[in-house]
Design a protein around this motif. Structure first.
Motif, PDB file in Angstrom:
ATOM      1  N   LEU A  39       0.850  -1.246  -0.146  1.00  0.00           N
ATOM      2  CA  LEU A  39       0.047  -0.209   0.034  1.00  0.00           C
ATOM      3  C   LEU A  39       0.717   1.116  -0.070  1.00  0.00           C
ATOM      4  O   LEU A  39       0.183   2.383  -0.004  1.00  0.00           O
ATOM      5  CB  LEU A  39      -1.039   0.176   1.260  1.00  0.00           C
ATOM      6  N   THR A  46       1.388   7.532  -3.582  1.00  0.00           N
ATOM      7  CA  THR A  46       0.606   7.267  -4.600  1.00  0.00           C
ATOM      8  C   THR A  46      -0.408   6.106  -3.842  1.00  0.00           C
ATOM      9  O   THR A  46      -0.001   5.057  -3.021  1.00  0.00           O
ATOM     10  CB  THR A  46       1.177   6.184  -5.709  1.00  0.00           C
ATOM     11  N   GLY A  47      -1.675   6.122  -4.022  1.00  0.00           N
ATOM     12  CA  GLY A  47      -2.518   5.212  -3.472  1.00  0.00           C
ATOM     13  C   GLY A  47      -3.229   5.793  -2.249  1.00  0.00           C
ATOM     14  O   GLY A  47      -4.058   5.005  -1.480  1.00  0.00           O
ATOM     15  N   TRP A  48      -2.933   6.772  -1.768  1.00  0.00           N
ATOM     16  CA  TRP A  48      -3.422   7.711  -0.758  1.00  0.00           C
ATOM     17  C   TRP A  48      -3.979   9.008  -0.902  1.00  0.00           C
ATOM     18  O   TRP A  48      -3.509   9.638  -2.017  1.00  0.00           O
ATOM     19  CB  TRP A  48      -2.589   7.659   0.339  1.00  0.00           C
ATOM     20  N   THR A  81      -6.681   5.297   2.391  1.00  0.00           N
ATOM     21  CA  THR A  81      -6.268   4.425   1.023  1.00  0.00           C
ATOM     22  C   THR A  81      -7.446   4.702  -0.244  1.00  0.00           C
ATOM     23  O   THR A  81      -8.775   5.079   0.299  1.00  0.00           O
ATOM     24  CB  THR A  81      -6.443   3.014   1.433  1.00  0.00           C
ATOM     25  N   ASP A  82      -6.974   4.834  -1.220  1.00  0.00           N
ATOM     26  CA  ASP A  82      -7.818   5.126  -2.291  1.00  0.00           C
ATOM     27  C   ASP A  82      -8.930   3.822  -2.651  1.00  0.00           C
ATOM     28  O   ASP A  82      -9.870   4.081  -2.981  1.00  0.00           O
ATOM     29  CB  ASP A  82      -7.012   5.128  -3.740  1.00  0.00           C
ATOM     30  N   LYS A  83      -8.466   2.764  -2.226  1.00  0.00           N
ATOM     31  CA  LYS A  83      -9.254   1.563  -2.234  1.00  0.00           C
ATOM     32  C   LYS A  83      -9.815   1.133  -1.129  1.00  0.00           C
ATOM     33  O   LYS A  83      -9.409   1.560   0.025  1.00  0.00           O
ATOM     34  CB  LYS A  83      -8.387   0.420  -2.865  1.00  0.00           C
ATOM     35  N   ARG A 219     -12.501   2.330   3.806  1.00  0.00           N
ATOM     36  CA  ARG A 219     -10.989   2.513   3.700  1.00  0.00           C
ATOM     37  C   ARG A 219      -9.993   2.532   4.811  1.00  0.00           C
ATOM     38  O   ARG A 219     -10.884   2.422   5.823  1.00  0.00           O
ATOM     39  CB  ARG A 219     -10.676   4.048   3.134  1.00  0.00           C
TER      40      ARG A 219
END
Length: 239
Positions: A39, A46-48, A81-83, A219
């Motif tokens: 992550l 990236t990803g946050w 988190t993006d996901k 998230r």
């Protein structure tokens, strides 16, 4: 024709082999675990994104220093988190500054009607137990490192390393059962529904909060509590 004992033994063994070979093979069909996914790449965020600010630049109060996501000062806002995730194992290392406070929050639902990550998500506490007043607040240590914040204390208060040293945690969230591990020790275990859960909530600061723990999927957040904190080696495996 006389049949010797050794010949009879061979016949019996051959029959057993044929019998076993004719039985259809079955493979255990337990739940498959996903692959570990990073992550944090150790270099970028990236990803946050900041809570409620997806698609916007992350606050410059959050930086990457020496391979760690670092909150450098108050005002960075919580990172999420993006996901979104439902069932998973999360591994993460953290280091807290002296008198510092932060947290790892999960099941975070992103909606403007909830202004903070902890309005919906339970928290695994990150704290300098020796110097921060939260360690003595709450009930029976349920605001110390590794605790389910304001609800369940860790079973072993010695599991945490002191401020300035790296701690490794594992958070397992699986079908309503949650486990907190701190430096290799399971320190908290609970289920997120049922009478025991409802009793814990009713005796905590989250009593009556509309969205608290209402979302199974959400998230993962790193909390800005105004104190310098570092997070690294963050990875997740979906269950």
């Amino acid at each position: 024709m006389k049949i010797s004992l050794s010949m009879m033994t061979r016949v019996v063994l051959l029959a057993l082999v044929v019998s076993v070979a004719s039985v259809p093979r079955t493979i255990a069909s337990g739940p498959k675990k996903g692959k570990w996914v990073k992550l944090f790449d150790g270099k970028t965020l990236t990803g946050w994104h900041n809570y409620l600010k997806q698609g916007q630049p992350v606050s410059d109060k959050w930086q990457v220093e020496d391979g760690a996501i670092t909150l450098t000062g108050r005002g960075g806002g919580d990172l999420v988190t993006d996901k979104e995730y439902t069932n998973y194992e999360l591994e993460i290392e953290w280091k807290i500054s002296e008198k510092g406070n932060s947290g790892i929050i999960y099941r975070v639902h992103e909606d403007p009607k909830y202004r903070t990550t902890y309005a919906t998500g339970p928290e695994m506490q990150v704290l300098d137990n020796e110097r921060h007043p939260d360690a003595k607040a709450g009930k029976n240590g349920n605001r110390t490192s590794g605790s389910l914040y304001d609800m369940l204390p860790p079973s072993d208060f010695s599991a945490q390393k002191v401020a300035g040293e790296w701690n490794k945690v594992r958070l397992v969230v699986n079908n309503g059962k949650v486990e907190h591990y701190l430096n290799g020790k399971k320190v908290v275990e609970y289920t997120t529904s049922g009478p025991e859960w409802e009793k814990m909530v009713s005796e905590s600061k989250f009593k009556g909060w509309e969205g608290f723990n209402k979302y199974d999927t959400g998230r993962i957040a790193l909390q800005d509590h105004g104190d310098k904190v570092w997070y690294r080696n963050i990875r997740i495996r979906e269950l």
